[in-house]
Write a protein that holds these residues in place. Structure first.
Motif, mmCIF file in Angstrom:
data_model
loop_
_atom_site.group_PDB
_atom_site.id
_atom_site.type_symbol
_atom_site.label_atom_id
_atom_site.label_comp_id
_atom_site.label_asym_id
_atom_site.label_seq_id
_atom_site.Cartn_x
_atom_site.Cartn_y
_atom_site.Cartn_z
ATOM 1 N N CYS A 1 0.747 -1.144 -0.048
ATOM 2 C CA CYS A 1 -0.101 -0.102 0.050
ATOM 3 C C CYS A 1 0.787 1.427 -0.001
ATOM 4 O O CYS A 1 1.726 1.479 0.674
ATOM 5 C CB CYS A 1 -1.006 0.101 1.432
ATOM 6 S SG CYS A 1 -2.189 1.490 1.321
ATOM 7 N N LYS B 1 -0.820 4.390 -0.047
ATOM 8 C CA LYS B 1 -2.121 5.288 0.077
ATOM 9 C C LYS B 1 -1.845 6.680 0.633
ATOM 10 O O LYS B 1 -2.309 7.725 0.669
ATOM 11 C CB LYS B 1 -3.455 4.672 0.777
ATOM 12 C CG LYS B 1 -4.307 4.027 -0.272
ATOM 13 C CD LYS B 1 -5.628 3.811 0.580
ATOM 14 C CE LYS B 1 -5.618 2.474 0.783
ATOM 15 N NZ LYS B 1 -7.038 1.901 1.323
ATOM 16 N N CYS B 2 -0.813 6.825 1.882
ATOM 17 C CA CYS B 2 -0.564 7.975 2.338
ATOM 18 C C CYS B 2 0.857 8.640 2.056
ATOM 19 O O CYS B 2 1.745 7.822 2.447
ATOM 20 C CB CYS B 2 -0.584 7.569 3.960
ATOM 21 S SG CYS B 2 -2.180 6.653 4.522
ATOM 22 N N LEU C 1 3.222 8.932 5.203
ATOM 23 C CA LEU C 1 3.909 7.843 5.766
ATOM 24 C C LEU C 1 4.575 6.752 4.787
ATOM 25 O O LEU C 1 5.609 6.076 5.467
ATOM 26 C CB LEU C 1 2.648 6.981 6.288
ATOM 27 C CG LEU C 1 1.483 7.629 7.432
ATOM 28 C CD1 LEU C 1 0.644 6.904 7.783
ATOM 29 C CD2 LEU C 1 2.429 8.285 8.196
ATOM 30 N N ARG D 1 8.091 6.094 6.624
ATOM 31 C CA ARG D 1 8.574 4.583 7.159
ATOM 32 C C ARG D 1 9.849 4.319 6.276
ATOM 33 O O ARG D 1 10.734 3.472 6.779
ATOM 34 C CB ARG D 1 7.460 3.607 6.542
ATOM 35 C CG ARG D 1 7.350 3.470 4.956
ATOM 36 C CD ARG D 1 6.047 2.763 4.623
ATOM 37 N NE ARG D 1 5.813 2.350 3.084
ATOM 38 C CZ ARG D 1 4.915 2.338 2.718
ATOM 39 N NH1 ARG D 1 3.475 2.525 3.202
ATOM 40 N NH2 ARG D 1 4.849 2.000 1.313
ATOM 41 N N PRO E 1 4.460 -1.249 4.989
ATOM 42 C CA PRO E 1 3.342 -1.493 5.970
ATOM 43 C C PRO E 1 3.385 -2.652 6.567
ATOM 44 O O PRO E 1 3.813 -3.718 6.318
ATOM 45 C CB PRO E 1 2.060 -1.276 5.057
ATOM 46 C CG PRO E 1 2.721 -0.601 3.895
ATOM 47 C CD PRO E 1 4.174 -0.811 3.573
ATOM 48 N N VAL F 1 -3.391 1.389 12.276
ATOM 49 C CA VAL F 1 -2.865 2.275 11.219
ATOM 50 C C VAL F 1 -1.483 1.332 10.966
ATOM 51 O O VAL F 1 -0.823 0.950 11.830
ATOM 52 C CB VAL F 1 -2.347 3.614 11.421
ATOM 53 C CG1 VAL F 1 -1.323 4.050 10.324
ATOM 54 C CG2 VAL F 1 -3.418 4.619 11.707
ATOM 55 N N LYS F 2 -1.225 1.056 9.732
ATOM 56 C CA LYS F 2 -0.207 -0.047 9.397
ATOM 57 C C LYS F 2 1.146 0.410 9.246
ATOM 58 O O LYS F 2 2.260 -0.319 8.899
ATOM 59 C CB LYS F 2 -0.765 -0.951 8.066
ATOM 60 C CG LYS F 2 -2.192 -1.390 7.970
ATOM 61 C CD LYS F 2 -2.242 -2.304 9.220
ATOM 62 C CE LYS F 2 -3.725 -2.928 9.219
ATOM 63 N NZ LYS F 2 -4.349 -3.287 10.411
ATOM 64 N N CYS F 3 1.410 1.754 9.110
ATOM 65 C CA CYS F 3 2.701 2.379 8.853
ATOM 66 C C CYS F 3 3.047 2.879 10.015
ATOM 67 O O CYS F 3 2.391 3.843 10.687
ATOM 68 C CB CYS F 3 2.673 3.376 7.529
ATOM 69 S SG CYS F 3 2.343 2.232 6.128
ATOM 70 N N ASN G 1 -7.921 6.440 5.614
ATOM 71 C CA ASN G 1 -7.178 5.331 4.650
ATOM 72 C C ASN G 1 -6.976 4.050 5.046
ATOM 73 O O ASN G 1 -7.221 3.172 3.994
ATOM 74 C CB ASN G 1 -5.770 6.134 4.104
ATOM 75 C CG ASN G 1 -5.927 7.332 3.290
ATOM 76 O OD1 ASN G 1 -7.013 7.564 2.683
ATOM 77 N ND2 ASN G 1 -4.909 7.947 3.139
ATOM 78 N N CYS G 2 -6.742 3.894 6.147
ATOM 79 C CA CYS G 2 -5.958 2.666 6.782
ATOM 80 C C CYS G 2 -7.172 1.596 7.444
ATOM 81 O O CYS G 2 -7.088 0.498 7.431
ATOM 82 C CB CYS G 2 -4.926 2.679 7.611
ATOM 83 S SG CYS G 2 -3.507 1.329 7.648
HETATM 84 S S1 SF4 Z 1 -1.031 3.813 6.778
HETATM 85 FE FE1 SF4 Z 1 -2.141 2.017 5.853
HETATM 86 S S2 SF4 Z 1 -3.415 3.236 4.174
HETATM 87 FE FE2 SF4 Z 1 -1.649 4.663 4.773
HETATM 88 S S3 SF4 Z 1 0.022 3.797 3.342
HETATM 89 FE FE3 SF4 Z 1 0.253 2.631 5.178
HETATM 90 S S4 SF4 Z 1 -0.894 0.725 4.794
HETATM 91 FE FE4 SF4 Z 1 -1.697 2.235 3.246
#
Ligand code: SF4
Length: 234
Positions: free
Chosen positions: A23, A25-26, A29, A33, A52, A124-126, A140-141
């Motif tokens: 992903c 999307k952000c 982030l 990351r 992520p 939130v994955k990041c 988004n997440c």
């Molecule tokens: S926080 Fe979630 S939606 Fe945003 S880039 Fe990371 S995985 Fe994607």
């Protein structure tokens, strides 16, 4: 397998993991990351994850554990949620004592850790700067969290680690038609939503543990409550 060994997940849930890991999307982030400092002296020769971090554990389990987001030198470094940092040490040691995993430590994706009747993830994955995702980033997440919940057909209990995780779960449940009006986060609190009981505990961050805000006794009481609840509902 990317992100660590999965524990017998359905093909659609494996596809979810792949989508999370790729992903973008952000933009903030994605940039963070990849660039957040991680000590190469402390972790010599390691290749850092910097992607992520999807959830990990037993998708056929009854307990979902939700944190806020991966830590810079924890999940963002190792590629597995609650792995390789102080929060992981506290959480996994307590989960082991309560029978929710097969070993008391969580150090690396290939360390053999397996959750028992439990799946662990983050809202939130990041990894976010200053441990603070923005509202658009959370929005988004959250569809991923919703999909992870849908991957757990036998889900009966959710342990939220901190207020952010509680609010995140509340958003997901509201989006599926449940009302949580008037409810709020309280350490050692609980709340029934449909046939799921939400248990609440402060996040086991070094700050909360070192200041005594979250004690081992308090966390153990919460896990004991979850165990008793699951025993009663099985
Ligand atoms: S926080 Fe979630 S939606 Fe945003 S880039 Fe990371 S995985 Fe994607």
């Amino acid at each position: 397998m990317p992100g660590g060994q999965e524990q017998g997940a359905e093909p659609s849930c494996e596809d979810l993991r792949r989508r999370i890991i790729s992903c973008q999307k952000c933009p903030r982030l994605v940039q963070y990351r990849q660039s957040v400092p991680i000590s190469t002296k402390r972790y010599p020769g390691q290749e850092f994850w910097r992607k992520p971090v999807p959830g990990y554990g037993d998708t056929k389990g009854r307990l979902l554990i939700v944190g806020m987001a991966p830590a810079a030198s924890g999940g963002n470094r190792t590629g597995r949620v609650f792995t390789g940092d102080k929060s992981a040490q506290f959480l996994v040691s307590a989960l082991f004592k309560s029978g929710f995993c097969n070993q008391p430590t969580s150090e690396a994706r290939d360390d053999g850790l397996r959750y028992i009747d439990a799946y662990v993830t983050a809202a939130v994955k990041c990894v976010p700067p200053d441990n603070r995702p923005t509202l658009p980033e959370l929005e988004n997440c959250l569809p991923y969290l919703k999909e992870e919940i849908n991957c757990m057909p036998d889900l009966r209990a959710i342990l939220v680690l901190g207020r952010f995780a509680f609010e995140s779960i509340a958003r997901v449940l509201r989006s599926t038609g449940f009302s949580l009006s008037g409810s709020s986060f309280r350490n050692e609190g609980s709340l029934d939503v449909g046939n799921i009981r939400i248990f609440m505990a402060f996040h086991p961050s070094p700050r909360n543990v070192n200041t005594g805000k979250l004690s081992e006794d308090s966390f153990t009481r919460t896990l004991t409550g979850i165990r008793e609840y699951l025993n009663e509902t099985s």
